[in-house]
Design a protein around this motif. Structure first.
Motif, PDB file in Angstrom:
ATOM      1  N   LEU A 176       0.822  -1.216   0.000  1.00 18.44           N
ATOM      2  CA  LEU A 176       0.000   0.000   0.000  1.00 18.44           C
ATOM      3  C   LEU A 176       0.851   1.259   0.000  1.00 18.44           C
ATOM      4  O   LEU A 176       2.007   1.224   0.285  1.00 18.44           O
ATOM      5  CB  LEU A 176      -0.924   0.021   1.204  1.00 18.44           C
ATOM      6  CG  LEU A 176      -1.717  -1.244   1.447  1.00 18.44           C
ATOM      7  CD1 LEU A 176      -2.638  -1.055   2.628  1.00 18.44           C
ATOM      8  CD2 LEU A 176      -2.542  -1.637   0.239  1.00 18.44           C
TER       9      LEU A 176
ATOM     10  N   THR B  78      -5.486  -6.617   1.710  1.00 17.67           N
ATOM     11  CA  THR B  78      -6.728  -6.346   0.972  1.00 17.67           C
ATOM     12  C   THR B  78      -7.686  -7.524   1.086  1.00 17.67           C
ATOM     13  O   THR B  78      -8.897  -7.339   1.187  1.00 17.67           O
ATOM     14  CB  THR B  78      -6.411  -6.027  -0.494  1.00 17.67           C
ATOM     15  OG1 THR B  78      -5.320  -6.844  -0.928  1.00 17.67           O
ATOM     16  CG2 THR B  78      -6.027  -4.582  -0.663  1.00 17.67           C
TER      17      THR B  78
ATOM     18  N   ASP C  57      -5.667   2.896   2.945  1.00 14.15           N
ATOM     19  CA  ASP C  57      -6.291   1.915   2.060  1.00 14.15           C
ATOM     20  C   ASP C  57      -7.003   2.570   0.888  1.00 14.15           C
ATOM     21  O   ASP C  57      -7.456   3.696   0.978  1.00 14.15           O
ATOM     22  CB  ASP C  57      -7.284   1.053   2.854  1.00 14.15           C
ATOM     23  CG  ASP C  57      -6.597  -0.167   3.446  1.00 14.15           C
ATOM     24  OD1 ASP C  57      -5.388  -0.089   3.693  1.00 14.15           O
ATOM     25  OD2 ASP C  57      -7.275  -1.184   3.638  1.00 14.15           O
ATOM     26  N   PRO C  58      -7.107   1.825  -0.219  1.00 16.77           N
ATOM     27  CA  PRO C  58      -7.841   2.363  -1.362  1.00 16.77           C
ATOM     28  C   PRO C  58      -9.341   2.304  -1.075  1.00 16.77           C
ATOM     29  O   PRO C  58      -9.769   1.475  -0.269  1.00 16.77           O
ATOM     30  CB  PRO C  58      -7.469   1.405  -2.492  1.00 16.77           C
ATOM     31  CG  PRO C  58      -7.217   0.100  -1.813  1.00 16.77           C
ATOM     32  CD  PRO C  58      -6.626   0.448  -0.475  1.00 16.77           C
ATOM     33  N   ASP C  59     -10.095   3.124  -1.708  1.00 15.27           N
ATOM     34  CA  ASP C  59     -11.547   3.130  -1.571  1.00 15.27           C
ATOM     35  C   ASP C  59     -11.926   3.081  -0.092  1.00 15.27           C
ATOM     36  O   ASP C  59     -12.513   2.129   0.408  1.00 15.27           O
ATOM     37  CB  ASP C  59     -12.147   1.936  -2.338  1.00 15.27           C
ATOM     38  CG  ASP C  59     -13.661   2.046  -2.449  1.00 15.27           C
ATOM     39  OD1 ASP C  59     -14.238   3.021  -1.897  1.00 15.27           O
ATOM     40  OD2 ASP C  59     -14.272   1.183  -3.072  1.00 15.27           O
TER      41      ASP C  59
ATOM     42  N   ALA D 262     -13.331   0.402   3.026  1.00 15.40           N
ATOM     43  CA  ALA D 262     -12.483  -0.053   4.124  1.00 15.40           C
ATOM     44  C   ALA D 262     -13.140   0.261   5.470  1.00 15.40           C
ATOM     45  O   ALA D 262     -13.096  -0.551   6.401  1.00 15.40           O
ATOM     46  CB  ALA D 262     -11.114   0.614   4.032  1.00 15.40           C
TER      47      ALA D 262
ATOM     48  N   ASN E 203      -7.512   8.733  -0.824  1.00 13.13           N
ATOM     49  CA  ASN E 203      -7.971   7.352  -0.956  1.00 13.13           C
ATOM     50  C   ASN E 203      -9.481   7.189  -0.810  1.00 13.13           C
ATOM     51  O   ASN E 203      -9.992   6.076  -0.881  1.00 13.13           O
ATOM     52  CB  ASN E 203      -7.216   6.445   0.010  1.00 13.13           C
ATOM     53  CG  ASN E 203      -5.795   6.208  -0.497  1.00 13.13           C
ATOM     54  OD1 ASN E 203      -5.573   6.116  -1.714  1.00 13.13           O
ATOM     55  ND2 ASN E 203      -4.835   6.117   0.413  1.00 13.13           N
TER      56      ASN E 203
ATOM     57  N   ASN F 194      -9.078   3.665  -6.642  1.00 13.21           N
ATOM     58  CA  ASN F 194      -9.742   2.445  -7.080  1.00 13.21           C
ATOM     59  C   ASN F 194      -9.099   1.262  -6.378  1.00 13.21           C
ATOM     60  O   ASN F 194      -7.888   1.116  -6.394  1.00 13.21           O
ATOM     61  CB  ASN F 194      -9.553   2.337  -8.606  1.00 13.21           C
ATOM     62  CG  ASN F 194     -10.334   1.196  -9.214  1.00 13.21           C
ATOM     63  OD1 ASN F 194     -10.949   0.403  -8.508  1.00 13.21           O
ATOM     64  ND2 ASN F 194     -10.308   1.123 -10.529  1.00 13.21           N
ATOM     65  N   ALA F 195      -9.920   0.385  -5.797  1.00 14.15           N
ATOM     66  CA  ALA F 195      -9.356  -0.757  -5.070  1.00 14.15           C
ATOM     67  C   ALA F 195      -9.071  -1.940  -5.979  1.00 14.15           C
ATOM     68  O   ALA F 195      -8.705  -3.007  -5.496  1.00 14.15           O
ATOM     69  CB  ALA F 195     -10.295  -1.169  -3.943  1.00 14.15           C
TER      70      ALA F 195
ATOM     71  N   LEU G 208      -7.290  -4.681  -7.957  1.00 14.21           N
ATOM     72  CA  LEU G 208      -6.011  -5.224  -7.519  1.00 14.21           C
ATOM     73  C   LEU G 208      -5.204  -5.834  -8.655  1.00 14.21           C
ATOM     74  O   LEU G 208      -5.757  -6.374  -9.604  1.00 14.21           O
ATOM     75  CB  LEU G 208      -6.246  -6.352  -6.508  1.00 14.21           C
ATOM     76  CG  LEU G 208      -6.846  -5.995  -5.167  1.00 14.21           C
ATOM     77  CD1 LEU G 208      -6.943  -7.255  -4.315  1.00 14.21           C
ATOM     78  CD2 LEU G 208      -6.022  -4.946  -4.461  1.00 14.21           C
TER      79      LEU G 208
ATOM     80  N   PRO H 199      -3.270  -2.576  -4.797  1.00 15.36           N
ATOM     81  CA  PRO H 199      -4.346  -1.801  -5.422  1.00 15.36           C
ATOM     82  C   PRO H 199      -3.804  -0.780  -6.435  1.00 15.36           C
ATOM     83  O   PRO H 199      -2.655  -0.356  -6.348  1.00 15.36           O
ATOM     84  CB  PRO H 199      -4.993  -1.064  -4.250  1.00 15.36           C
ATOM     85  CG  PRO H 199      -4.358  -1.582  -3.021  1.00 15.36           C
ATOM     86  CD  PRO H 199      -3.072  -2.211  -3.394  1.00 15.36           C
TER      87      PRO H 199
ATOM     88  N   TYR I  41      -3.518   2.363  -6.926  1.00  7.24           N
ATOM     89  CA  TYR I  41      -3.529   3.734  -6.394  1.00  7.24           C
ATOM     90  C   TYR I  41      -3.143   4.767  -7.443  1.00  7.24           C
ATOM     91  O   TYR I  41      -3.453   5.938  -7.312  1.00  7.24           O
ATOM     92  CB  TYR I  41      -2.497   3.877  -5.276  1.00  7.24           C
ATOM     93  CG  TYR I  41      -2.844   3.227  -3.972  1.00  7.24           C
ATOM     94  CD1 TYR I  41      -3.821   3.774  -3.149  1.00  7.24           C
ATOM     95  CD2 TYR I  41      -2.177   2.092  -3.545  1.00  7.24           C
ATOM     96  CE1 TYR I  41      -4.114   3.199  -1.933  1.00  7.24           C
ATOM     97  CE2 TYR I  41      -2.472   1.511  -2.334  1.00  7.24           C
ATOM     98  CZ  TYR I  41      -3.432   2.063  -1.529  1.00  7.24           C
ATOM     99  OH  TYR I  41      -3.719   1.494  -0.325  1.00  7.24           O
TER     100      TYR I  41
END
Lengths: 378, 539
Positions: free
Chosen positions: A378, B241, B266-268, B272, B513, B517-518, B520, B527, B529
C-alpha cells in the motif's frame, strides 16, 4: 609505489600517491594540521588560510588543503611563521563579524549600544548560539588569540528566521563556503552561492531571498557543516542546550527505506537534535528534511501513554493486565467459535525486525493462521 | 516484489545504493526520488551532474529529478508495459542486446521476442504518448551502456498490472545483461523504513522468515520444532486487501493492527471503513490514536523507534541497528514486549530478555540471516544473504547465477488500467507522497515545522486543464470519483501532465484514498492507487 613519490613533513619521509594534497598525506600519517573550510572529499577552496604550512623553497606559506604533494617536497607544519600566520588569520576571521564568544573578557564599555540592544532580541539574548560547538572558537582558544585584539563589531545583517528550521545569521558567517559546497556538490540542490563582492560578500539564494522563498528543501546539510554560528537549527536557538550536556545515540532513521544512519542528541529524555553519521553508508552524513527535523512526534503530547479499552463507544484508560487479558480472552473466544482463520494481523513496516518476527510467530504459533500481512503493497 | 521474484528468484533490490556511482546509465521510473528517497537521490543527482553517467526518467509528472535527466519520457498513466516492450523491440530488432548473457543466463527469450515484436515504436507512441524518436534514443542509451541500473518505486507497482510492470523491467535488464553486475540491477525503492525487514521476517501470508514457504512441509516441520508447537497452519493466509474483503463479508471476526493506519492508507476508504466496522473485535497497537485506532475496541500504546533496541533492514537489504535513546512515555511499551506478554497470557510463553535474544532466534531459523548478530553490525550493517558467522554478506545479488538458477523472461502484454477517463469522469487521478510528509502523516503532522511547509492537501493540475476548467491557483475544488469525493485547493503546476491531476494521500481530512480504485493486481494484490478517473469542479 614510485620511489620518488616521497614527501618530507617535519623531518620524516612519507610516501604519497600522485594527486594527494599535503593535508591528505599529513592526515593519513596522523600529523595534525588545523583546518576550517576544508571538507573531506570535496574540491578544496583554500579560502580560510588556516591550514597554512611552510614549504622549503617557497616564499609564501601554502594552504595544505589545496597544494598537491610533489616529489622531494619538504614541509614544516608548526614553525613560528606558520603559527603566527594562523593566529593572524583567526584574528581576522574573529574581527570580520559578530563573534562575541571571546568578548567576555572585554570591558563592558567596549560593548556597543547595538550589542547591548541585541541582547534583548531572542536570537541574541546570550552569547553566540554556537558557543562550545564552534570550530573558530576552538581554533582561537587553541592558538591563544587574545580577546582584546578582537573588538566585537556591530552585526551587519538582520537574523533570518522566517522558516521553521534554519536560522541564518550572516553577521557570524566567515564565508568559508562549506555550505555552498555541500548544497551544490553533495545534495545538488543548487540553492545557495557566493553573492556580491568584497566586503559585502554574502552567501545568497537566487535573488538573495529568504530560504523559505527559495528552492531550498531544508535538508539541513548546510547546518551540519557550518563551523560557526551562522547557521543554527531553530530548535537549538530555543533550547540552548550546551553540546556537552547532550548524550549522542546512533541509530537508524525511521522514515523511508534508505536507512540513513543518524545521531539522536538527547537531554533529559528528550531528543534535541538529529545529525547524520559521517563516513558511514548509506547516507555518508547527509539527511533529508524529515530525518533531520521531523522528530517532534516522539515527544508529542498526543502520544498514547496507557492502554485504552472502549466501553459504550468511549475509551477508558486501563492497565496492561486489563487490556491484554481482554485481548487474550476475545482472541481465544473468537478462535474457539469461528476458527483461527477468522483472526488476522497487520504487522508493520515501521516496527523492528525483532518485532515483526514475534508478530508472525504469534499469529502462526499462538493463533494458528497465516493471516498476516503489512502495507508493503500500500 | 512478486514480479522480481518470478524473474530472478528474489524480490529484493539487486544492488547496493553505492553502486549508483558505478552505473553508466540510470533509468528511473515510477519513483519521485528526490521527494520520497531524498538522500538516495543525492547519489543520482551527483553522478548525473558531475560524471558522464546519463539519466533516463520515465514519469508522467515533471518531478524534480527530471531536471537531471538526459532523456525524460512522459508516458500516459498506466502504460508502462507498452514503453518497456517498445524499448526491447528496438533493442532486439537492432541486435543491441547481450546475446551471450541471454543464451547462458536466461530462459524464455523466444516467447519474449515474439511478444515485443508487436510493440513497434509507432504503436507504442499511440498507446503511451511517448514520441517514437525519443523511445529509440532511450533504447539506444540504455542498451549501449556497459552497466545500466533501473530504479523504481510505487509508480510501477501500484497498478493492476504492477507485477507485469516489474517483470517487464526485469526483462529489459536481463536482455542487456545488466543483472548481477556492478552498477547494474533492478532496484525497487522501499517506501517505509522497514518494509524490507517486515517481508524478510515473514510478515507475509505465504512465508516464514527469509522467504521460506509455509506450504513446504520440510520447512514447516523445522519451524514447528523451533517454536515448540505441534502443528503450524499449512494454508496460505489472506493479504491486507484480502482481510479487508473478509471483514466486509463477515468471515474475519478479529483484527490486530500494529503501526498501520488503513483508514487513511487503504484504497476506496469508504469500503475499508465499512469492513472495519463489521469486525467483532479490533485491536490497534500504535504510538498515536490514529484514525484507525479510534475505531478499535482495545488500543495498546507502543514505543517509537527512538525508544527501542532492534534492527531495521533497509531498501538495499542491509540490516542496521536501532538503538534506544529515550524512554517511552507513560506506560507505553516496545511492540515486542506487548506481543510476548499477550502470547504469555494466551498460554504460549515468549520469554525474551531483550531484542538481542530475539535476533539470536531469527538467525537460528533463517538461512539468509544466519550470520547476523548485534556484535557484527555494531558499527556497520550487513547485507543479507549472510549465510554464516564468517560470511561477509551479499551487497550484490545474482552475480554467478540467479537465485532461481536461470533468469526467466516473461512475455507480457499491455493491459490498460482498470478505470479510464470517460465523459462522466474525464480526468486521470494519480496519487503519491510529498517531501514534507510521510505516509498517513501520523508522524510528520505532529511536526509544526513540517506542517508549516506543507500545511494542507492540494490538487496539482496543469496550466492547460486549469484554463479549460477556469480554475485559478488556490481555488477550492471538489474532486469526485465513482467511490467518493474530497475537497482541496488547486495548485497549478508545470509538474502536472495535461489531463491528469495529482493529489498527495497524506491528509486524512481530504483523503485521496476516498477516490482511489481498489482494483487489484491479480498476483501481488496491490491496489491501483496510481490511476483512476475523476471529475473536478470549482466550489
Amino acid at each position: 609505489m614510485e620511489p620518488q613519490n616521497i614527501i618530507n613533513i617535519n623531518g620524516i619521509d612519507y610516501s604519497f600517491t600522485p594527486g594527494e594534497t599535503i593535508l591528505e598525506v599529513a592526515t593519513r600519517n596522523d600529523i595534525y594540521i588545523p583546518t576550517l573550510c576544508y571538507l573531506k572529499g570535496m574540491s578544496p577552496t583554500g579560502v580560510c588560510r588556516i591550514c597554512l604550512v611552510e614549504v622549503e623553497g617557497v616564499k609564501t606559506l601554502l594552504a595544505s588543503c589545496s597544494t598537491q604533494a610533489t616529489p622531494g617536497m619538504v614541509v614544516k607544519t608548526d614553525t613560528p611563521a606558520v603559527i603566527n600566520a594562523r593566529r593572524m588569520n583567526i584574528e581576522l576571521l574573529l574581527a570580520s563579524g559578530d563573534h562575541n564568544c571571546l568578548a567576555r573578557s572585554l570591558d563592558a564599555g567596549l560593548w556597543t549600544d547595538f550589542q547591548l540592544d541585541a541582547l534583548d532580541i531572542e536570537e541574541h539574548r546570550d552569547l553566540c548560539p554556537a558557543y562550545g560547538d564552534c570550530r573558530l572558537q576552538d581554533l582561537a582558544i587553541l592558538y591563544r588569540v587574545k580577546p582584546d585584539h578582537v573588538v566585537p563589531v556591530n552585526p551587519k545583517y538582520d537574523v533570518e528566521d522566517v522558516n521553521p528550521f534554519i536560522v541564518r545569521d550572516f553577521s557570524r558567517c566567515i564565508l568559508c563556503g562549506r555550505c555552498v559546497q555541500v548544497c551544490n556538490e553533495i545534495q545538488v540542490n543548487k540553492v545557495i552561492s557566493f553573492g556580491y563582492r568584497g566586503a559585502t560578500s554574502k552567501i545568497i539564494t537566487r535573488g538573495d531571498r529568504a530560504l523559505k522563498d527559495s528552492d531550498c528543501v531544508f535538508c539541513g546539510e548546510c547546518l551540519q557543516v557550518c563551523p560557526v554560528g551562522a547557521l543554527m537549527p531553530k530548535q537549538d536557538m530555543a533550547l540552548r542546550t550546551p553540546v556537552n550536556e547532550m548524550k549522542k545515540v546512533r541509530t537508524t532513521c525511521s522514515y523511508c527505506g534508505v536507512g540513513c544512519q543518524i545521531y539522536l542528541h538527547v537531554k533529559d529524555n528528550r531528543i534535541e537534535r538529529v545529525t547524520g553519521v559521517e563516513g558511514t553508508s548509506p547516507n555518508l552524513g547527509s539527511l533529508c528534511v524529515k530525518g533531520r527535523f521531523g522528530y517532534d512526534f516522539v515527544a508529542h503530547p498526543e502520544r498514547l501513554t496507557t492502554p485504552l479499552i472502549k466501553k459504550d463507544g468511549e475509551f477508558h484508560e486501563a492497565t496492561w493486565d486489563e487490556a491484554l487479558d481482554l485481548v487474550a480472552k476475545r482472541m481465544n473466544d473468537i478462535k474457539r467459535d469461528f476458527g483461527p482463520d477468522s483472526i488476522g494481523l497487520f504487522t508493520s513496516a515501521r516496527i523492528t525486525n525483532e518485532e515483526n518476527y514475534l508478530a508472525q510467530k504469534f499469529i502462526r504459533a499462538v493463533i494458528g493462521t497465516n493471516n498476516i500481512d503489512h502495507c508493503a503493497r500500500l | 516484489m512478486a514480479g522480481l521474484a518470478a524473474a530472478f528468484g528474489s524480490g529484493a533490490m539487486t544492488n547496493p545504493i553505492s553502486d549508483i556511482e558505478k552505473s553508466d546509465v540510470i533509468l528511473i521510473t515510477g519513483s519521485n526520488t528526490t521527494e520520497n528517497h531524498p538522500v538516495l537521490s543525492t547519489y543520482i543527482k551527483r553522478v548525473a551532474s558531475f560524471t558522464d553517467t546519463k539519466l533516463i526518467v520515465v514519469d508522467p509528472r515533471r518531478i524534480p529529478i527530471t531536471r537531471f535527466a538526459t532523456i525524460w519520457m512522459r508516458q500516459t498513466l498506466g502504460t508502462d508495459v507498452a514503453w518497456i516492450n517498445g524499448m526491447m523491440h528496438i533493442i532486439i530488432k537492432e541486435g543491441l542486446y547481450d546475446r551471450e548473457y541471454v543464451e547462458f543466463r536466461t530462459e524464455g527469450f523466444e516467447e519474449l521476442r515474439a511478444t515485443v515484436e508487436q510493440y513497434t515504436p509507432e504503436r507504442v507512441e499511440k498507446i503511451t504518448g511517448i514520441p517514437k524518436d525519443q523511445l529509440v534514443e532511450a533504447a539506444h542509451l540504455y542498451a549501449q551502456a556497459n552497466a545500466a541500473s533501473i530504479f523504481y518505486a510505487m509508480g510501477i507497482t501500484q497498478h493492476i498490472t504492477g507485477t507485469d510492470n516489474v517483470k517487464s523491467l526485469a526483462n529489459l535488464a536481463m536482455l542487456c545483461g545488466n543483472v548481477g553486475i556492478e552498477g547494474g540491477g533492478v532496484n525497487p525503492l522501499r517506501g517505509q523504513n522497514n518494509v524490507q525487514g517486515a517481508c524478510d521476517m515473514g510478515g507475509l501470508p505465504n512465508v516464514y522468515t527469509g522467504y521460506q514457504k509455509i506450504d513446504d512441509p520440510s520447512v514447516r516441520n523445522r519451524m514447528e520444532k523451533a517454536w515448540g508447537v505441534e502443528k503450524l497452519p499449512d494454508k496460505v493466509g489472506a493479504t491486507v486487501t484480502g482481510m479487508m474483503q473478509m471483514a466486509h463479508s463477515g468471515d474475519l471476526k478479529a483484527l490486530y493492527i500494529i503501526g498501520e493506519n488503513p483508514m487513511v492508507s487503504d484504497p476506496d476508504l469508504n469500503h475499508a471503513e465499512d469492513a472495519i466496522k463489521n469486525l467483532d473485535f479490533l485491536v490497534v497497537q500504535d504510538i498515536f490514536l490514529t484514525e484507525t485506532a479510534r475505531m478499535a475496541n482495545v488500543v495498546l500504546p507502543s514505543a517509537a523507534f527512538a525508544e527501542k533496541d532492534g534492527t531495521f533492514t533497509n531498501t538495499e537489504r542491509k540490516v542496521q541497528r536501532v538503538r534506544r535513546a529515550v524512554k517511552p512515555p507513560g506506560d507505553a511499551r516496545e511492540d515486542w514486549k506487548i506481543i510476548s506478554d499477550l502470547a504469555d497470557k494466551m498460554g504460549y510463553p515468549m520469554r525474551y530478555g531483550n531484542a538481542r535474544d530475539i535476533m539470536r532466534e531469527i538467525a537460528e531459523v533463517t538461512p539468509s540471516y544466519h550470520g547476523i548478530t548485534y556484535d557484527r553490525i555494531e558499527v556497520d550493517g550487513i547485507y543479507w544473504p549472510c549465510l554464516s558467522m564468517d560470511h561477509p554478506g551479499t551487497p550484490r545479488l545474482h552475480e554467478e547465477q540467479f537465485s532461481r538458477g536461470l533468469g526467466l523472461f516473461h512475455a507480457v502484454e499491455y493491459i490498460p488500467p482498470d478505470e479510464l477517463p470517460d465523459s462522466e469522469y474525464p480526468l486521470y487521478l494519480t496519487t503519491g507522497r510529498i517531501l514534507y510528509h510521510y505516509h498517513t502523516g501520523t508522524m510528520t503532522m505532529k511536526s509544526e515545522g513540517l506542517n508549516a511547509l506543507a500545511p494542507e492537501c492540494f490538487v496539482e493540475i496543469s496550466q492547460e486543464d486549469a484554463l479549460y476548467y477556469k480554475i485559478k491557483d488556490n481555488d477550492m475544488l471538489n474532486v469526485a470519483s465513482r467511490r467518493g469525493s474530497i475537497k482541496a485547493r488547486a495548485k497549478i503546476s508545470s509538474q502536472a501532465q495535461k489531463g491528469a491531476i495529482f493529489i498527495p494521500f497524506h491528509y486524512a481530512e481530504a483523503a485521496a484514498n476516498r477516490l482511489t480504485n481498489a482494483a487489484l493486481d491479480p498476483v501481488a494484490k496491490i491496489p491501483e492507487y496510481k490511476v483512476c478517473a475523476v471529475r473536478i469542479e470549482k466550489i
